[in-house]
Every structure is written in structure tokens, then in C-alpha cells.
Motif scaffolding. Structure first.
Motif, PDB file in Angstrom:
ATOM      1  N   VAL A 104      -2.339   0.495   7.973  1.00 39.18           N
ATOM      2  CA  VAL A 104      -2.757   0.538   6.596  1.00 39.18           C
ATOM      3  C   VAL A 104      -1.903   1.621   5.935  1.00 39.18           C
ATOM      4  CG1 VAL A 104      -4.696   1.309   4.644  1.00 39.18           C
ATOM      5  CG2 VAL A 104      -5.275  -0.319   6.628  1.00 39.18           C
ATOM      6  N   ALA A 110      -5.878   2.294  10.968  1.00 35.18           N
ATOM      7  CA  ALA A 110      -5.452   3.646  10.225  1.00 35.18           C
ATOM      8  C   ALA A 110      -3.894   3.560   9.967  1.00 35.18           C
ATOM      9  CB  ALA A 110      -5.830   4.912  10.666  1.00 35.18           C
ATOM     10  N   LYS A 112       1.472   0.801   5.388  1.00 33.43           N
ATOM     11  CA  LYS A 112       1.382  -0.415   4.437  1.00 33.43           C
ATOM     12  C   LYS A 112       2.082  -1.668   5.462  1.00 33.43           C
ATOM     13  CE  LYS A 112       2.329   2.197   0.529  1.00 33.43           C
ATOM     14  NZ  LYS A 112       0.952   2.394   0.241  1.00 33.43           N
ATOM     15  N   ASN A 115      -1.572  -6.529   2.731  1.00 31.14           N
ATOM     16  CA  ASN A 115      -2.139  -5.427   3.138  1.00 31.14           C
ATOM     17  C   ASN A 115      -2.595  -5.973   4.439  1.00 31.14           C
ATOM     18  OD1 ASN A 115      -3.729  -3.305   3.670  1.00 31.14           O
ATOM     19  ND2 ASN A 115      -5.012  -3.218   1.992  1.00 31.14           N
ATOM     20  N   GLN A 173     -12.585  -2.502   5.817  1.00 32.00           N
ATOM     21  CA  GLN A 173     -12.685  -2.124   4.530  1.00 32.00           C
ATOM     22  C   GLN A 173     -12.833  -0.313   4.666  1.00 32.00           C
ATOM     23  OE1 GLN A 173     -16.199  -3.969   3.034  1.00 32.00           O
ATOM     24  NE2 GLN A 173     -14.958  -5.815   2.359  1.00 32.00           N
ATOM     25  N   TYR A 208     -11.105   1.552   6.842  1.00 31.11           N
ATOM     26  CA  TYR A 208      -9.886   1.664   6.857  1.00 31.11           C
ATOM     27  C   TYR A 208      -8.996   1.488   5.807  1.00 31.11           C
ATOM     28  CZ  TYR A 208     -10.680   3.274  11.949  1.00 31.11           C
ATOM     29  OH  TYR A 208     -10.958   3.616  13.132  1.00 31.11           O
ATOM     30  N   GLY A 209      -9.688   0.869   4.794  1.00 28.53           N
ATOM     31  CA  GLY A 209      -8.724   0.476   3.723  1.00 28.53           C
ATOM     32  C   GLY A 209      -8.060  -1.014   3.666  1.00 28.53           C
TER      33      GLY A 209
END
Length: 558
Positions: free
Chosen positions: A451, A448, A454, A526, A499, A501-502
Motif C-alpha cells: 500500500v 503495508a 502504491k 490500489n 482496510q 492497511y489501506g
């Protein structure tokens, strides 16, 4: 200018040119967070205080600056302990700020009270409990000075809640003077002359370089010294990157999982020049058989490290850079051609290699492919265990501060938050955390953090469905009785977890797909989780059994 305690703290951090603070909020530190709300001081919210300490540690190791972390009182403070101990064992400059209950409640078992200065006394270079608002700014000044000078280390400052509301005149000291603390940087001339004489008389010298070379920024002086005197160089785990492993004089890492040729070379040597290293048990193996014919010169800024584990014949207390500069002025060019012939023979006889036949993905191959893709220009962090040792063995380190790992404490869960710290310091750099499927789960919630901020950190999981190094010991020394070291395959599903967590999740099951997956990860802007499915009974070799002499290794193809 009169300021409240919270404002004094933040202004003091600015005076120390702190770039970022890693941490987690809580009740008693809310006044600080309230000031941070309007401040231009960057703060990174982690998902666990331990990760905040490791991120500050990674930031410090990557930059050489002091890393800063902040947590609340009680459990917030105690959650920092593993990160502080990790930094202490590896001499990392860090200032840990903790909240404390009000001064009139200290010692009353108040809600979320913990004696954090007492708890951390053995694992900090120094710590403070500030009880007078007038002492706050001088204490912060002193904390940074102690953390970064001499042998660096973590310093903790405990901040009672009421002091954050109290007011005082803000006068930040320009200089600091501590009567009982005065690190020696220059080596004594008499000892330098003795060292030069021993080097000139030696037929089989070897340099044993540690993390102290990197801390002092002495990599150029070390290269000049080794090249001028024609002396081969082996390093500790934390010394990786202090001497280019592509140089013919390099013997790579020595010790329990070091190169066999380095272990044999140091055993045969007649002179060890130890620079910024501490002769820990993973390096020396059985102490009374360690380098039995060698005279030892030990260069270290910490006098308490000299002769702590091995008898040192010529101690030189001082900063590695200054001492090597002085030695470079007096050491003559040496002829070690016969010794180098023997080194070449050892390298040929005991190469570092593995069986890469077949279609299975070998973890060593993954590390080699990361090296090929990054051309050795990445920052590599590791967790702890087999992944750590393969990362040390099969990536060629040529630059200081390119390998960040928990050496002394061996902290699982270190690598990913440390990578976050390193990537924050150098957003343009490629950063890889080489992890095991067990260790990454120690701090995987920091996906987290990566992500949201960034950060394009790449996590290469060498997924063998087990706690690899512990399982290896059970295989070799406990008759394959794998007690609680094997995991359920597919639990968790790292791709789906990434995925969630982005982040981007990539699973790799074929050897032919390894290089492309690494390339795709580097190109992705990413956070990327690479889940490499590797053989679960692959071992790290060579290996020196615990308590054995380092030239008696087992396993491997040598």
C-alpha cells in the motif's frame, strides 16, 4: 577515489545496475542506510526480512536480473534464511547482504552476532565474509558474477560493521576470473549427435521441460525444436510458461498433481528429452517405475544434476538455449503421427476437469476466471498448497516468467512478497497472488509495503478455512482426522484487515459475483484483497500418492 566501506558497497551495486534493494534496517548496517539516504538507488522497506528475500526473489524471477536484499546482523540475517533457501532450491539469482558485528568481535558471542556464512553454507551457491576493506568491491563483483552465471543461485555477502567505516581506494573490477569456476555453456558435439540419433530413432518421444528453459531464455528454441520434430511437451511446475499451453503439443504439467494424460504419456514414452529439469520426487513418483521403457537425454548446465535421481543415457552439459540451438541445426523433421494420435486419445480419456455444478464457488473456477479476465497476460504468483496446484492446473501459461512459485522448498508465505517484487519490476502489469487463507497469513504484514509503495497487487484468497493440502492428505490418508488444520471461520476478517492497511477488501460468496469482483480488482489502482469463500473439502485432483508410480493416480473425474 577513496571511499568508506558503505559508499563502496552502494557504488558497487550501482556498477551492477541494481534497480532496487529490498530490506530492513538495523544497528550494524546503519552506515549503509545513511549512504542510501542521499543515494538515488531505490530501496524498498519491507515489514519482515523474510519478505525482503522473497520480494528480491520475485523481482529476479520476473526480470531475469539479480535480486538484492539487505538485512542487519543476527536475527535480521537469520530471518533471510527461508528466502535464501527458497531461491537456492529454485536456482534464482540473488545477492543477500547481511550486517555482521565488528571484525574484532566475531566469535565472541557479541550482541546480535550470528554465523550467517556458516548457517547459509548449504543453501547458497557461495558466500563471503569480507574482512578486508580492500576486498569489498572485488567481492561484490564476484558475488553478482556467481549469482547470475551457470546454474544461478543466491550468494550471501556478510559485512562487518567496522568495514563500513573503513576507507579504501574504489576500483571496481571490469571483469572477473575465478580459476575454480567456469560454467560450460555449449554441449559437446559428440553428445549432440548421439541425442539427434536417438530422437530420429524414437517412436514415442516426449520433452520434459523445466525452469532451466526459462532461466536461459530458451523458450523460442524449445518451441522450434518441439514443432520441427513433432514432439509433445510436458513441463515441471517451474517450467510453466516455457512452452505455450495453448499449443496442441502441450501436455501441461506432469507429476503428483499434473495432468493425467502427461503422466500416462511419459510412462509410455520410449525417449525423454529433459531440458533444464531435475527429476525431483514430485515428478518421478516411484523411481523404479518411472518411464520404464524410456531412454533419457538430459540437458542441464549443472553437471551435478545429471544422473542424480534417474539414470541418464545421453547427458549433455550446457546452457539450454545453446544446446537447443545446436540440436535445431541437426535434428530432422520427424513423423510422430501415431504417437500424437495416442496423445490425443489420452487427452480425451483423462481430461483435466472438475465438477462446476451448483452455486458454490469452486477454487478452480476462480483461477479460470482470473485467466479469462487477464487473457493470460498477468504475472501469477502463488503461495504453497492447494492454491498453488489449482493455479498451475487451471491458468493457461504461454509466456516465460509469468508464473512465480516456490517449487523446490514449498515455502508458504512466498507468493505475496514475490508479487510485490514482480509488481515493482513491472508496475504496468497485472499481478495476482493466488493464495490460501493459511499461507497468506505467513507474510500478510506486507500489505503495508504494497500500500505504501502504491503497488496494485491483487491477492486472490481461496478461503476454505483450513490448511487445504494438509487437510486433503488427512482426509485421504488419515481417516479424516483433521488435526490442527482447520481454522475458525472469519478469523481473521480479511476484508477488514485489508482496510486496516489501506488496501481494498472484497469478499465474494456467490459464484455469480466472481468475474465482476476480479474485474473490479484489476481496475482498482490500489492493493486489493479478494476473499473468495470456497468449499473447504474441495480437493486437488488428480493426485499421485506419495511413493506411488505416477501413472497410478487417485481422485478426479477422469
Amino acid at each position: 577515489m577513496r571511499l568508506k566501506g558503505a559508499n563502496i558497497l552502494v557504488e558497487s551495486l550501482k556498477k551492477e545496475k541494481v534497480g532496487i534493494v529490498f530490506g530492513y534496517p538495523g544497528g550494524v548496517v546503519l552506515p549503509i542506510f545513511d549512504v542510501l539516504y542521499d543515494s538515488d538507488l531505490k530501496f524498498m522497506l519491507t515489514r519482515h526480512e523474510q519478505a525482503a528475500a522473497h520480494a528480491a526473489d520475485g523481482y529476479a524471477r520476473a526480470t531475469g536480473n539479480v535480486g538484492v536484499c539487505l538485512a542487519t546482523s543476527g536475527p535480521g540475517a537469520t530471518n533471510l534464511v527461508t528466502g535464501i533457501a527458497t531461491a537456492y532450491m529454485d536456482s534464482v539469482p540473488m545477492v543477500a547482504l547481511t550486517g555482521q558485528v565488528k571484525t574484532n568481535l566475531i566469535g565472541s558471542d557479541a550482541f546480535q552476532e550470528a554465523d550467517i556464512t556458516g548457517i547459509t553454507r548449504p543453501i547458497t551457491k557461495h558466500n563471503y565474509l569480507v574482512k578486508d576493506i580492500n576486498d569489498l568491491a572485488p567481492t561484490i563483483k564476484e558475488a553478482f558474477y556467481v549469482a547470475r552465471t551457470g546454474r544461478p543461485g543466491p550468494v550471501l555477502v556478510d559485512l562487518p560493521a567496522d568495514l563500513m567505516f573503513a576507507e579504501a581506494e574504489f576500483n571496481y573490477p571490469e571483469k572477473i576470473s575465478m580459476r575454480s569456476y567456469d560454467p560450460v555453456c555449449a554441449g559437446f558435439q559428440g553428445q549432440l549427435k548421439k541425442a539427434a540419433k536417438a530422437i530420429h530413432e524414437s517412436c514415442k518421444p516426449i520433452i520434459y521441460a523445466g525452469g532451466g528453459v526459462i532461466i536461459s531464455g530458451a523458450e523460442n528454441e524449445l518451441l522450434e525444436f518441439a514443432s520441427k520434430a513433432s514432439i509433445p511437451v510436458t513441463t515441471t511446475l517451474l517450467g510453466l510458461g516455457c512452452f505455450p499451453e495453448t499449443n496442441p503439443l502441450s501436455l501441461k504439467m506432469l507429476g503428483m498433481h499434473g495432468s493425467a494424460y502427461a503422466n500416462h504419456a511419459i510412462t509410455e514414452s520410449d525417449l525423454i528429452i529433459a531440458v533444464g529439469s531435475r527429476f525431483d520426487d514430485r515428478v518421478t513418483g516411484k523411481l523404479d517405475e518411472f518411464a520404464p521403457k524410456a531412454k533419457i537425454i538430459h540437458i542441464d548446465i549443472d553437471p551435478s544434476s545429471v544422473s542424480k535421481n534417474v539414470h541418464v543415457h545421453i547427458p549433455i552439459v550446457g546452457d539450454a538455449k545453446e544446446v537447443l540451438m545446436a540440436l535445431n541445426r541437426i535434428v530432422k523433421a520427424g513423423d510422430t503421427s501415431k504417437w500424437m494420435d495416442r496423445i490425443a486419445q489420452l487427452k480425451k480419456q483423462y481430461p483435466l476437469r472438475y465438477d462446476n455444478s451448483g452455486d458454490d464457488i469452486k477454487p478452480q473456477y476462480v483461477v479460470e476466471q482470473i485467466y479469462e479476465a487477464t487473457k493470460g497476460d498477468a504475472i501469477i504468483t502463488t503461495e504453497v498448497g492447494q492454491n498453488q496446484m489449482w493455479a498451475a492446473q487451471f491458468y493457461k501459461y504461454s509466456k516465460p516468467r509469468s508464473f512465480l512459485s516456490s517449487g523446490g522448498l514449498g515455502t508458504m508465505g512466498y507468493g505475496f512478497p514475490a508479487a510485490i517484487g514482480a509488481q515493482t519490476a513491472y508496475p504496468e502489469k497485472t499481478v495476482f497472488d493466488i493464495a490460501g487463507d493459511g499461507s497468506i497469513q505467513m507474510n500478510i504484514q506486507e500489505l503495508a509495503t504494497a500500500v505504501i509503495n502504491k503497488l496494485p497487487v491483487n491477492i486472490a484468497i481461496l478461503n476454505n478455512c483450513c490448511l487445504g493440502m494438509v487437510r486433503q492428505w488427512q482426509e485421504l490418508f488419515y481417516n479424516k482426522r483433521y488435526s490442527h488444520t482447520c481454522f475458525q471461520p472469519g478469523c481473521p476478517d480479511f476484508v477488514k484487515l485489508a482496510q486496516a492497511y489501506g488496501a481494498v477488501g472484497i469478499r465474494v460468496t456467490k459464484k455469480a459475483d466472481v468475474a465482476d469482483a476480479i474485474k473490479r480488482a484489476i481496475e482498482t489502482k490500489n492493493t486489493v484483497v479478494l476473499d473468495f469463500i470456497v468449499r473447504n473439502e474441495e480437493n486437488v485432483f488428480p493426485m499421485v500418492p506419495s511413493g506411488e508410480a505416477i501413472n497410478r493416480m487417485i481422485g478426479g473425474m477422469a
